[in-house]
Design a protein around this motif. Structure first.
Motif, PDB file in Angstrom:
ATOM      1  N   VAL A 147      -4.403  10.691  -6.492  1.00  0.00           N
ATOM      2  CA  VAL A 147      -3.888   9.341  -6.742  1.00  0.00           C
ATOM      3  C   VAL A 147      -4.956   8.483  -7.420  1.00  0.00           C
ATOM      4  O   VAL A 147      -4.672   7.750  -8.374  1.00  0.00           O
ATOM      5  CB  VAL A 147      -3.437   8.687  -5.424  1.00  0.00           C
ATOM      6  CG1 VAL A 147      -3.100   7.206  -5.649  1.00  0.00           C
ATOM      7  CG2 VAL A 147      -2.232   9.410  -4.852  1.00  0.00           C
ATOM      8  N   LEU A 148      -6.197   8.574  -6.949  1.00  0.00           N
ATOM      9  CA  LEU A 148      -7.276   7.790  -7.527  1.00  0.00           C
ATOM     10  C   LEU A 148      -7.549   8.171  -8.982  1.00  0.00           C
ATOM     11  O   LEU A 148      -7.833   7.317  -9.824  1.00  0.00           O
ATOM     12  CB  LEU A 148      -8.555   7.964  -6.689  1.00  0.00           C
ATOM     13  CG  LEU A 148      -8.499   7.428  -5.244  1.00  0.00           C
ATOM     14  CD1 LEU A 148      -9.794   7.737  -4.509  1.00  0.00           C
ATOM     15  CD2 LEU A 148      -8.234   5.932  -5.242  1.00  0.00           C
ATOM     16  N   LYS A 176      -4.850   6.756 -11.280  1.00  0.00           N
ATOM     17  CA  LYS A 176      -5.002   5.321 -11.535  1.00  0.00           C
ATOM     18  C   LYS A 176      -6.325   5.024 -12.256  1.00  0.00           C
ATOM     19  O   LYS A 176      -6.697   3.868 -12.418  1.00  0.00           O
ATOM     20  CB  LYS A 176      -4.921   4.540 -10.221  1.00  0.00           C
ATOM     21  CG  LYS A 176      -3.563   4.636  -9.546  1.00  0.00           C
ATOM     22  CD  LYS A 176      -3.524   3.809  -8.272  1.00  0.00           C
ATOM     23  CE  LYS A 176      -2.139   3.844  -7.628  1.00  0.00           C
ATOM     24  NZ  LYS A 176      -1.124   3.185  -8.463  1.00  0.00           N
ATOM     25  N   TYR A 177      -7.048   6.110 -12.632  1.00  0.00           N
ATOM     26  CA  TYR A 177      -8.312   5.976 -13.367  1.00  0.00           C
ATOM     27  C   TYR A 177      -9.369   5.214 -12.565  1.00  0.00           C
ATOM     28  O   TYR A 177     -10.239   4.542 -13.128  1.00  0.00           O
ATOM     29  CB  TYR A 177      -8.101   5.310 -14.714  1.00  0.00           C
ATOM     30  CG  TYR A 177      -7.209   6.091 -15.627  1.00  0.00           C
ATOM     31  CD1 TYR A 177      -7.691   7.218 -16.356  1.00  0.00           C
ATOM     32  CD2 TYR A 177      -5.864   5.748 -15.782  1.00  0.00           C
ATOM     33  CE1 TYR A 177      -6.856   7.947 -17.164  1.00  0.00           C
ATOM     34  CE2 TYR A 177      -5.036   6.482 -16.609  1.00  0.00           C
ATOM     35  CZ  TYR A 177      -5.525   7.590 -17.296  1.00  0.00           C
ATOM     36  OH  TYR A 177      -4.699   8.306 -18.115  1.00  0.00           O
ATOM     37  N   ILE A 178      -9.267   5.299 -11.229  1.00  0.00           N
ATOM     38  CA  ILE A 178     -10.283   4.678 -10.384  1.00  0.00           C
ATOM     39  C   ILE A 178     -11.518   5.579 -10.336  1.00  0.00           C
ATOM     40  O   ILE A 178     -12.650   5.096 -10.253  1.00  0.00           O
ATOM     41  CB  ILE A 178      -9.713   4.420  -8.976  1.00  0.00           C
ATOM     42  CG1 ILE A 178      -8.558   3.393  -9.082  1.00  0.00           C
ATOM     43  CG2 ILE A 178     -10.802   3.898  -8.030  1.00  0.00           C
ATOM     44  CD1 ILE A 178      -7.865   3.125  -7.782  1.00  0.00           C
ATOM     45  N   GLY A 234       0.818  -1.204   0.000  1.00  0.00           N
ATOM     46  CA  GLY A 234       0.000   0.000   0.000  1.00  0.00           C
ATOM     47  C   GLY A 234       0.854   1.258   0.000  1.00  0.00           C
ATOM     48  O   GLY A 234       2.091   1.193   0.043  1.00  0.00           O
ATOM     49  N   ILE A 235       0.204   2.397  -0.079  1.00  0.00           N
ATOM     50  CA  ILE A 235       0.919   3.669  -0.032  1.00  0.00           C
ATOM     51  C   ILE A 235       0.314   4.545   1.057  1.00  0.00           C
ATOM     52  O   ILE A 235      -0.852   4.392   1.418  1.00  0.00           O
ATOM     53  CB  ILE A 235       0.840   4.409  -1.391  1.00  0.00           C
ATOM     54  CG1 ILE A 235      -0.626   4.717  -1.733  1.00  0.00           C
ATOM     55  CG2 ILE A 235       1.497   3.597  -2.494  1.00  0.00           C
ATOM     56  CD1 ILE A 235      -0.774   5.614  -2.952  1.00  0.00           C
ATOM     57  N   ALA A 236       1.128   5.418   1.599  1.00  0.00           N
ATOM     58  CA  ALA A 236       0.666   6.352   2.614  1.00  0.00           C
ATOM     59  C   ALA A 236       0.413   7.705   1.949  1.00  0.00           C
ATOM     60  O   ALA A 236       1.294   8.254   1.282  1.00  0.00           O
ATOM     61  CB  ALA A 236       1.700   6.485   3.724  1.00  0.00           C
TER      62      ALA A 236
END
Length: 262
Positions: free
Chosen positions: A255-256, A259-261, A237-239
């Motif tokens: 970040v989301l 990542k194309y979330i 995971g990442i913080a």
């Protein structure tokens, strides 16, 4: 008083590994142990025996010949008699077929006042065999027992639920399945170990117990395991950094989106 305890020899799940190519358990080198919940069931039977002189405790299991070692441990803990149901005709049985065989073995062993069993086995986690045995023997059952008390006119137990508990009174003969909160299993004693070394383990095959062989074994089992596998490990995971909750939320959204979330 006569008490029967259903026990099972299981592989130590802390040592189990699965072959990633075949999806089957790697049993070589994996130690076998007495199923933990069954140890609690046996302990409760032994406590009843300690408090009621003349009580006899019989342990019964179904398995391969090496299950004798586990039964000897039960005798070393304090059981009076041990029975092993072992026959190729019983091999591959699912819970339904297993309960058919064990119920037949219990009928051959004779009448009982209480039948204790563990809630479930750690190699299957179905929690089905105990209740199925009760149904096939036609006796009342209480599962998930966490407290036990003998009364003059019956037994009072506390049954664990997801959001509380039930206090139930049950008459004998009955089947009770134990959970780990019920007690702390005792260790084998030196005297018990010496007794177990001399104790004869009864071994009964399918014909001995008079079970209908069309109701046991792999072919008679309505369920079977299609495949066993371990889930793939998740990535690291990442913080999300930020000095304030608002900044952290903004950085998380970035970040989301990256990542194309979202």
């Amino acid at each position: 008083m006569k008490i029967i305890v259903c026990v099972k020899q299981v592989p130590d799940t802390n040592e189990i590994k699965i072959n990633p190519e075949t999806g089957t358990l790697i049993r070589e080198g994996v130690p076998s142990i007495l199923n933990p919940d069954d140890a609690n069931a046996l302990e409760q039977a032994l406590q009843v025996k300690d408090a009621n002189p003349g009580t006899e405790v019989t342990v019964i299991t179904m398995g391969p010949p090496q299950a004798k070692e586990m039964l000897q441990e039960c005798v070393a803990m304090g059981a009076d008699e041990a029975i092993l149901l072992s026959d190729r005709a019983l091999g591959g049985s699912d819970t339904w077929a297993t309960s058919n065989a064990i119920a037949a073995g219990i009928r051959k062993a004779g009448d009982f006042d209480i039948l204790f069993a563990g809630r479930q086995a750690i190699d299957g986690d179905t929690a089905q065999v105990g209740p199925q045995i009760a149904e096939k023997l036609g006796v009342p059952q209480v599962t998930y027992v966490k407290e036990f008390e003998m009364k003059e006119n019956g037994i009072v137990v506390k049954r664990a639920l997801e959001n509380g508990y039930e206090m139930l009174k049950v008459k004998t003969p009955c089947v009770l399945t134990a959970i780990k909160e019920l007690n702390q299993p005792r260790y084998m004693s030196v005297r018990g170990i010496l007794k177990a070394a001399k104790q004869e383990i009864k071994v009964w095959n399918a014909e001995d117990i008079g079970v209908d062989q069309t109701t046991v074994g792999l072919k008679a089992s309505p369920t079977n395991v299609f495949k066993s596998f371990t889930p793939k490990p998740k990535g690291a995971g990442i913080a999300v950094e930020g000095d304030t909750p608002k900044e952290k939320a903004a950085n998380l959204m970035a970040v989301l989106k990256e990542k194309y979330i979202i």
